[in-house]
Design a protein around this motif. Structure first.
Motif, PDB file in Angstrom:
ATOM      1  N   ILE A  90      -6.122   1.952  -9.892  1.00 18.77           N
ATOM      2  CA  ILE A  90      -4.776   2.125 -10.198  1.00 18.77           C
ATOM      3  C   ILE A  90      -4.180   3.070  -9.428  1.00 18.77           C
ATOM      4  O   ILE A  90      -4.551   4.316  -9.169  1.00 18.77           O
ATOM      5  N   TYR A  91      -2.875   2.572  -8.834  1.00 17.23           N
ATOM      6  CA  TYR A  91      -2.115   3.600  -8.078  1.00 17.23           C
ATOM      7  C   TYR A  91      -1.019   4.224  -8.848  1.00 17.23           C
ATOM      8  O   TYR A  91      -0.409   3.221  -9.421  1.00 17.23           O
ATOM      9  N   LEU A  92      -0.879   5.359  -8.875  1.00 12.15           N
ATOM     10  CA  LEU A  92       0.197   5.992  -9.745  1.00 12.15           C
ATOM     11  C   LEU A  92       1.328   6.731  -8.896  1.00 12.15           C
ATOM     12  O   LEU A  92       0.901   7.326  -7.906  1.00 12.15           O
ATOM     13  N   ALA A  93       2.438   6.466  -9.407  1.00 14.82           N
ATOM     14  CA  ALA A  93       3.635   7.288  -8.729  1.00 14.82           C
ATOM     15  C   ALA A  93       4.459   8.096  -9.802  1.00 14.82           C
ATOM     16  O   ALA A  93       4.764   7.554 -10.816  1.00 14.82           O
ATOM     17  N   CYS A  94       4.529   9.418  -9.296  1.00 15.28           N
ATOM     18  CA  CYS A  94       4.908  10.300 -10.234  1.00 15.28           C
ATOM     19  C   CYS A  94       6.501  10.797  -9.582  1.00 15.28           C
ATOM     20  O   CYS A  94       7.024  11.639 -10.174  1.00 15.28           O
ATOM     21  N   SER A  95       6.754  10.295  -8.424  1.00 11.26           N
ATOM     22  CA  SER A  95       8.150  10.636  -7.890  1.00 11.26           C
ATOM     23  C   SER A  95       8.689   9.342  -7.401  1.00 11.26           C
ATOM     24  O   SER A  95       8.153   8.315  -7.063  1.00 11.26           O
ATOM     25  N   LYS A  96      10.104   9.623  -7.290  1.00 12.16           N
ATOM     26  CA  LYS A  96      10.845   8.283  -6.832  1.00 12.16           C
ATOM     27  C   LYS A  96      10.486   7.973  -5.360  1.00 12.16           C
ATOM     28  O   LYS A  96      10.373   6.698  -5.107  1.00 12.16           O
ATOM     29  N   ASP A  97      10.003   8.776  -4.452  1.00 14.58           N
ATOM     30  CA  ASP A  97       9.379   8.343  -3.111  1.00 14.58           C
ATOM     31  C   ASP A  97       8.205   7.402  -3.415  1.00 14.58           C
ATOM     32  O   ASP A  97       7.965   6.424  -2.724  1.00 14.58           O
ATOM     33  N   ARG A  98       7.211   7.999  -4.332  1.00 11.26           N
ATOM     34  CA  ARG A  98       6.185   7.172  -4.391  1.00 11.26           C
ATOM     35  C   ARG A  98       6.461   6.090  -4.838  1.00 11.26           C
ATOM     36  O   ARG A  98       5.501   4.985  -4.643  1.00 11.26           O
ATOM     37  N   VAL A  99       7.315   5.831  -5.797  1.00 12.18           N
ATOM     38  CA  VAL A  99       7.772   4.642  -6.433  1.00 12.18           C
ATOM     39  C   VAL A  99       8.027   3.487  -5.125  1.00 12.18           C
ATOM     40  O   VAL A  99       7.714   2.486  -5.176  1.00 12.18           O
ATOM     41  N   HIS A 100       9.026   4.162  -4.498  1.00  9.97           N
ATOM     42  CA  HIS A 100       9.473   3.354  -3.346  1.00  9.97           C
ATOM     43  C   HIS A 100       8.261   2.897  -2.324  1.00  9.97           C
ATOM     44  O   HIS A 100       8.080   1.877  -1.970  1.00  9.97           O
ATOM     45  N   GLN A 101       7.335   3.862  -1.998  1.00  8.93           N
ATOM     46  CA  GLN A 101       6.117   3.503  -1.266  1.00  8.93           C
ATOM     47  C   GLN A 101       5.172   2.390  -1.714  1.00  8.93           C
ATOM     48  O   GLN A 101       4.886   1.490  -1.228  1.00  8.93           O
ATOM     49  N   LEU A 102       5.040   2.583  -3.082  1.00  6.39           N
ATOM     50  CA  LEU A 102       4.193   1.759  -3.696  1.00  6.39           C
ATOM     51  C   LEU A 102       4.871   0.201  -3.867  1.00  6.39           C
ATOM     52  O   LEU A 102       4.312  -0.933  -3.573  1.00  6.39           O
ATOM     53  N   ARG A 103       6.243   0.277  -4.148  1.00  6.71           N
ATOM     54  CA  ARG A 103       6.786  -1.179  -4.294  1.00  6.71           C
ATOM     55  C   ARG A 103       7.080  -1.820  -2.718  1.00  6.71           C
ATOM     56  O   ARG A 103       6.813  -2.837  -2.642  1.00  6.71           O
ATOM     57  N   ILE A 104       7.196  -0.758  -1.647  1.00  7.60           N
ATOM     58  CA  ILE A 104       7.257  -1.475  -0.481  1.00  7.60           C
ATOM     59  C   ILE A 104       5.818  -2.119  -0.129  1.00  7.60           C
ATOM     60  O   ILE A 104       5.856  -3.171   0.485  1.00  7.60           O
ATOM     61  N   GLN A 105       4.834  -1.225  -0.505  1.00  5.68           N
ATOM     62  CA  GLN A 105       3.441  -1.706  -0.267  1.00  5.68           C
ATOM     63  C   GLN A 105       3.196  -3.141  -1.102  1.00  5.68           C
ATOM     64  O   GLN A 105       2.356  -4.109  -0.471  1.00  5.68           O
ATOM     65  N   ALA A 106       3.716  -3.200  -2.128  1.00  9.17           N
ATOM     66  CA  ALA A 106       3.317  -4.456  -3.125  1.00  9.17           C
ATOM     67  C   ALA A 106       4.134  -5.770  -2.701  1.00  9.17           C
ATOM     68  O   ALA A 106       3.413  -6.779  -2.378  1.00  9.17           O
ATOM     69  N   THR A 107       5.174  -5.297  -1.757  1.00  6.48           N
ATOM     70  CA  THR A 107       5.919  -6.554  -1.274  1.00  6.48           C
ATOM     71  C   THR A 107       5.100  -6.898  -0.028  1.00  6.48           C
ATOM     72  O   THR A 107       5.482  -8.309   0.396  1.00  6.48           O
ATOM     73  N   LYS A 108       4.816  -6.026   0.618  1.00  3.33           N
ATOM     74  CA  LYS A 108       3.932  -6.137   2.063  1.00  3.33           C
ATOM     75  C   LYS A 108       2.507  -7.013   1.786  1.00  3.33           C
ATOM     76  O   LYS A 108       2.271  -7.977   2.448  1.00  3.33           O
ATOM     77  N   ALA A 109       2.111  -6.739   0.292  1.00  5.65           N
ATOM     78  CA  ALA A 109       0.863  -7.392   0.297  1.00  5.65           C
ATOM     79  C   ALA A 109       0.976  -8.914   0.269  1.00  5.65           C
ATOM     80  O   ALA A 109       0.017  -9.655   0.682  1.00  5.65           O
ATOM     81  N   SER A 110       2.270  -9.479  -0.282  1.00  6.02           N
ATOM     82  CA  SER A 110       2.299 -10.933  -0.012  1.00  6.02           C
ATOM     83  C   SER A 110       2.336 -11.435   1.075  1.00  6.02           C
ATOM     84  O   SER A 110       1.783 -12.691   1.335  1.00  6.02           O
ATOM     85  N   ALA A 111       2.325 -10.597   2.143  1.00  7.01           N
ATOM     86  CA  ALA A 111       2.143 -11.296   3.611  1.00  7.01           C
ATOM     87  C   ALA A 111       0.477 -11.463   3.838  1.00  7.01           C
ATOM     88  O   ALA A 111       0.488 -12.555   4.804  1.00  7.01           O
ATOM     89  N   PHE A 112      -0.440 -11.088   3.285  1.00  3.83           N
ATOM     90  CA  PHE A 112      -1.530 -11.363   3.495  1.00  3.83           C
ATOM     91  C   PHE A 112      -2.389 -11.864   1.897  1.00  3.83           C
ATOM     92  O   PHE A 112      -3.465 -11.405   1.948  1.00  3.83           O
TER      93      PHE A 112
END
Ligand SMILES: Cc1cc2nc3c(=O)[nH]c(=O)nc-3n(C[C@H](O)[C@H](O)[C@H](O)COP(=O)(O)OP(=O)(O)OC[C@H]3O[C@@H](n4cnc5c(N)ncnc54)[C@H](O)[C@@H]3O)c2cc1C
Length: 808
Positions: A90-112
């Motif tokens: 489980i990856y946790l985000a406790c700041s706005k930037d971390r939320v962005h980072q995780l969401r960016i990674q989640a959309t990249k995941a669909s690439a592979f």
């Protein structure tokens, strides 16, 4: 022990064994591994061996997913247990930037096709009932993450390799590696000598010592790292299942279940170096004295997250060394300056990457290059400038902020300034904010209008972007001067200079003095290994300009093909400096500077002239990376300050502005020009990246010609395209690179570069689209900040599509 082998791998840790396994898998069975002790005798045996898939860099993610999936196959293939646990993480985000980072990674995941998706607070509690969700703004779940058994995995690789013919010699320390005249190596061990066509340094903690045997220095430094395992925790035992791992990255620790207890490891801010001056030869299955006080703060934060941890007794503390490169990424590939010598060292998340590293290195050796662009791991991204002090400063910084978010345009301060050019002080006094480019300080933007002279990094548009806008508009309106000293510069001279270079690059080297060409350099597989500007100054002297960050990478290629005589190939990146004077008033400005006419007849587009400015030689090349009328001027570094001062003085009448490289980057995107390691890499063929017209098959030879002939008529797999991203009031960010492009909700490709185009007042992106999804004027979506934004495919670049300005 054999006396000859095609490959000798030095080091029987996780990574060396994976390389051996993958070499045999690709068909090379005459391979030998030499280990000074038992297998796993370095960092491997005591690792926490956690595994995860996602990484900020897409290709590294791909290889991490390959690694996680291989372990199960390896078990089946060899019968050797790898001790695989996959309770997820489980990856946790406790700041706005971390939320962005995780969401960016989640959309990249669909690439592979990777599983990495957002979960709700109640889903967190279902998966991990002992986790405190206070302050958690967003959480992602990666179901395949987990951990493995370090010894099991290493021995499984070894068993798989042995079954295909590899030989493994334990207690056979390598004492010397001596190059032979035919390019092969003599590897001297305690047990005898082997002649090897190729050597691989996979000596982990001892990689520095093994490299020194071959006369080269690797930028590596070992650091201590600690984790501990608790006694059984009743609340965990009662669950009767394995809890997922916790990636609470803002707090710089990692946590997973071990037995019925927890395993917690941490990267403290003030990390300790270990054995700075050399790893002892008698170190093996040893540990370092524990010192949990150093990670106390991190552990306290872990206790807040999973309170049962605070009640648990500590069963075991592991403090072991791992060896770090300056940017904490692997040092992989052919070692510059050596023939037939490969390295694969400096690996931090070895258990997440072992198979990817082994496969990539094996491809490099067997097939001549890896299947994926591996520039972020390539040992050639560093040069001699990566000194011991620099390596220490960077390793200390990257260790202490292991899980820090990497923002677009990120620059790290540690170890800087390392190398400065003569104009450094002058530019600093003019407001320059610098970044580092292949060791050099380089001006990125010039602070004015009350904006602090300091970088700031974020996913949203930062304040300094306004200044970049001022710089872009000033150049487009009149004239600007961009310091381009960070470009790599090579002087090729001698009687055979032209013919030699012509036999390597894909375009024709100009046949007339004073002419200039753009040319791709192809990889063994026909992909793009580089793009260069070649200025023929005379029949015996050429100046070639390439990507600054790829200097080590490109030198490695050219030097491999250098004949014994008739040609001198010299990097003059340190010896020479350059400025790009560009904008509609650039010609008038240059005429003022040089006191001579620079009309289209005098200096047509794609030509060059050697001239004299204030008594020193200057090479003027008429090319344009801004997309505007422009001239590049190169001089000896000793004349850099004089030239800069003259340009600024003579340009005052035109309101000349110093322009940084961020503005240059924004302008090249407006024009749709590709850049090395973003749009251009060996993964792409020239006809996919728009450079096909520059590959001349009528030439008798050039590197990669046979491969190019075999693919050039194939339909492109993907095509490099330009996009406008529709900004809404809510759009506060631009694409940066790596973002997913969708068509009708389906994965269609990925962004390679993005940014705001100030001359066209639009948010722009470049990227590769699946060729069958390229629809003129098609509507697409691009995941900026991890959220889909409407985007339009452009038929042509928005800025000056016909090139009238730059040719004017
Ligand atoms: C405390 C700790 C926790 C970790 N936790 C994790 C984790 O959770 N997940 C993860 O992915 N990674 C983790 N790691 C990192 C992981 O251990 C490394 O990435 C990995 O072990 C590197 O393997 P290697 O084969 O490159 O090097 P090493 O394991 O150091 O192997 C090098 C081998 O080369 C041999 N050798 C050296 N010199 C010679 C010579 N002259 N002749 C012959 N042989 C020689 C050595 O004896 C050794 O066996 C952890 C590391 C530490 C220290």
């Amino acid at each position: 022990m054999k006396s000859h082998a095609q490959v000798v791998v030095i080091g029987g840790g996780l990574v060396g064994c994976s390389i051996l396994y993958h070499l045999t898998k690709l068909g090379w069975s005459d391979v030998v591994l030499l280990e000074r002790n038992e297998l796993t005798s370095g960092s491997t045996w005591h690792a926490a061996a956690g595994t995860h898939g996602l990484h900020d860099t897409n290709n590294i993610s791909r290889l991490q997913y390959y690694t996680m999936s291989l372990y199960a196959d390896l078990e089946k293939e060899t019968g050797q247990s790898c001790g695989i646990h996959q309770p997820g993480s489980i990856y946790l985000a406790c700041s706005k930037d971390r939320v962005h980072q995780l969401r960016i990674q989640a959309t990249k995941a669909s690439a592979f096709d990777a599983e990495f998706y957002e979960i709700s607070q109640s889903e967190i509690r279902d998966l991990h009932p002992l986790l405190e969700t206070k302050n958690v703004l967003c959480a992602m779940y990666e179901p395949l993450a987990g951990h493995v058994d370090p010894s099991g995995v290493t021995h499984a690789y070894a068993a798989g390799a042995r079954a295909r013919g590899a030989e493994i010699n334990r207690f056979a320390a390598v004492l010397e590696t001596n190059p032979r005249a035919d390019g092969s190596w003599e590897v001297v061990t305690e047990k005898g000598t082997i002649q090897a066509d190729f050597v691989v340094n996979a000596a982990g903690l001892w990689a520095r010592e093994v490299a020194e045997m071959a006369g080269v220095t690797l930028p590596l430094i070992p650091m201590e790292h600690q984790y501990f395992v608790t006694e059984a925790i009743p609340a965990i035992a009662e669950l009767g299942r394995e809890l997922p791992g916790v990636a609470d990255r803002d707090q710089e620790y990692y946590m997973r279940q071990e037995g019925d207890g927890l395993l917690v490891g941490a990267y403290e801010p003030d990390g300790r170096f270990w054995s700075e001056n050399g790893t002892p030869m008698d170190f093996g299955h040893d540990l370092l004295p524990p010192d949990l006080d150093r990670i106390e703060d991190n552990v306290m934060r872990a206790c807040e997250r999973v309170p049962v941890l605070a009640e648990a007794g500590v069963k075991q503390i592991i403090n072991g060394p791992m060896i770090w490169s300056p940017d904490s990424s692997a040092l992989l590939g052919p070692m510059p300056g050596l023939k037939n010598y490969f390295v694969c060292c400096g690996i931090i998340p070895g258990f997440s990457q072992s198979a990817g590293l082994g496969l990539t290195l094996a491809q490099w050796m067997v097939e001549g290059e890896p299947a994926l662009d591996m520039f972020p791991w390539d040992v050639a991204r560093f040069g001699d400038w990566a000194s011991k002090e620099f390596t220490k400063a960077r390793a200390h910084d990257t260790y202490g902020s292991r899980f820090r978010i990497h923002f677009p345009n990120e620059e790290r301060e540690a170890g800087r300034p390392l190398k400065t050019r003569p104009v450094y002080a002058m530019q600093k006094s003019m407001g320059a904010v610098f970044g580092m480019s292949y060791g050099w300080e380089h001006s990125h933007w010039f602070a004015t209008d009350g904006v602090p002279q300091q970088d700031d990094f974020r996913f949203e548009r930062p304040k300094w972007l306004d200044i970049v806008g001022v710089e872009c508009r000033a150049l487009r309106a009149s004239v600007g001067v961009v310091d381009i000293s960070n470009f790599a510069k090579y002087e090729i001279s001698g009687a055979n200079a032209c013919s030699w270079l012509d036999s390597l690059v894909a375009n024709h080297v100009p046949k007339q003095d004073g002419r200039t060409c753009l040319t791709p350099l192809l990889s063994p597989g026909g992909g793009l290994a580089g793009d260069f500007t070649i200025a023929r100054l005379s029949a015996k002297r050429l100046l070639m300009i390439g990507s600054g960050i790829a200097e080590g990478y490109h030198k490695r290629i050219f030097e491999q093909h250098l004949p014994a005589k008739g040609v001198s190939f010299r990097s003059v990146s340190d010896a020479m400096a350059g400025f790009n004077v560009a904008g509609p008033n650039a010609r008038r400005m240059l005429e003022r500077l040089t006191g001579k006419e620079w009309s289209n007849e005098e200096l047509p587009f794609m030509s060059n002239q050697v001239c004299n400015i204030d008594g020193y030689e200057a090479i003027v090349i008429r090319v344009s990376f801004t997309g505007d009328l422009g001239f590049e001027i190169y001089v000896l570094e000793a004349n850099q300050v004089a030239l800069y001062q003259s340009i600024l003085t003579q340009g005052a009448e035109f309101g000349i502005k110093p322009i940084g490289s961020r503005a240059l980057g924004a302008m090249r995107i407006e024009k749709g020009y590709g850049s090395w390691s973003r749009e251009y890499s060996p993964e792409w063929y020239p006809h996919e990246s728009g450079l096909g017209r520059l590959v001349k098959t009528d030439k008798p030879e050039f590197l990669g010609k046979a491969a190019w002939l075999s693919v050039k008529d194939n339909a492109p797999r993907q095509l490099l395209c330009n996009f406008v991203i529709h900004s809404t009031d809510a759009t506060v960010a631009d694409a940066w690179g790596g973002e997913t492009i969708y068509q009708n909700g389906k994965y269609a490709g990925r962004v390679t570069s993005g940014g705001y185009g100030f001359s066209v007042a639009q948010s722009l992106a470049m990227g590769y689209l699946n060729a069958d999804m390229v629809k003129p004027d098609g509507e697409y979506e691009i995941a900026v900040l991890g959220l889909p934004h409407k985007a339009k495919l452009l038929r042509e670049p928005l800025f000056d599509p016909k090139g009238a300005r730059m040719k004017g």
